[in-house]
Design a protein around this motif. Structure first.
Motif: not given
Length: 193
Positions: A64-67, A71-74, A103-105, A183-193
């Motif tokens: 859920r956190i990764k999704v 999505q840029g939700f955070y 999203l559902p709980n 939180m300015v920006r939240v990302r998964i490390a593998s997505d950072i280029r």
């Protein structure tokens, strides 16, 4: 061996960027042994916080956190409840502690993992199966939460930055003396280029 990742500055409103070190890409070091696909990077105004996600403990919550991160939700969400000596809570787009994602709980994934300094846990209502998007980072050991909330991650770098998050709870008296940190920006490390 330390891998180097380069974070581009957040593509957000200038007010969200104030306080960041420079207008150029900010370099961070990903500690050795971390799986980039299961590493969360939360950019605060003072710099990046690196979190090791724990799919071994809470696979549904980590997913859920990764999704939501992808999505840029955070991005830009405030820390709406920050209690000295306890924790900083965020993840509500309304900033009130009452909201969540569309999203559902997610059902509870309680474990024996203790809540210690730097632990990330999912916030929920009285129902154990009500976690959605809100989470908290513990400032200190909080054993009274053990077995009652889902542990999904641990800060591995940048806890000194978490300690700087402005304290306060707008729900306590309806007003806040100063705007809350976000939180300015939240990302998964593998997505950072």
């Amino acid at each position: 061996m330390t891998r180097r990742l380069f974070l581009a500055q957040a593509l957000a409103a200038p007010t969200l960027l104030s306080g960041l070190a420079s207008a150029h890409a900010q370099a961070i070091r990903l500690p050795a042994g971390l799986d980039a696909e299961n590493t969360l990077v939360i950019e605060l105004k003072d710099g990046p916080v690196i979190i090791r996600l724990r799919p071994d403990l809470a696979p549904k919550h980590v997913e859920r956190i990764k999704v939501l991160a992808r999505q840029g939700f955070y991005n830009g969400i405030v820390f709406h409840r920050v209690i000295e000596g306890f924790m900083a809570q965020t993840g509500d787009p309304q900033g009130t502690g009452m909201g969540g994602s569309q999203l559902p709980n997610v059902p509870a994934e309680f474990s024996r993992e203790p809540f210690v300094r730097g632990t990330l846990g999912m916030a929920r209502s009285q129902s154990p199966n009500s976690a959605n998007s809100q989470f908290f980072i513990c400032f200190a050991e909080s054993s009274f939460l053990n077995g009652q909330y889902t542990v999904f991650g641990q800060v591995v770098q940048g806890m000194d930055l978490v300690d700087k998050i402005k304290r306060g709870d707008p729900r306590a008296n309806g007003t806040v003396s100063a705007p809350p940190d976000r939180m300015v920006r939240v990302r998964i490390a593998s997505d950072i280029r």
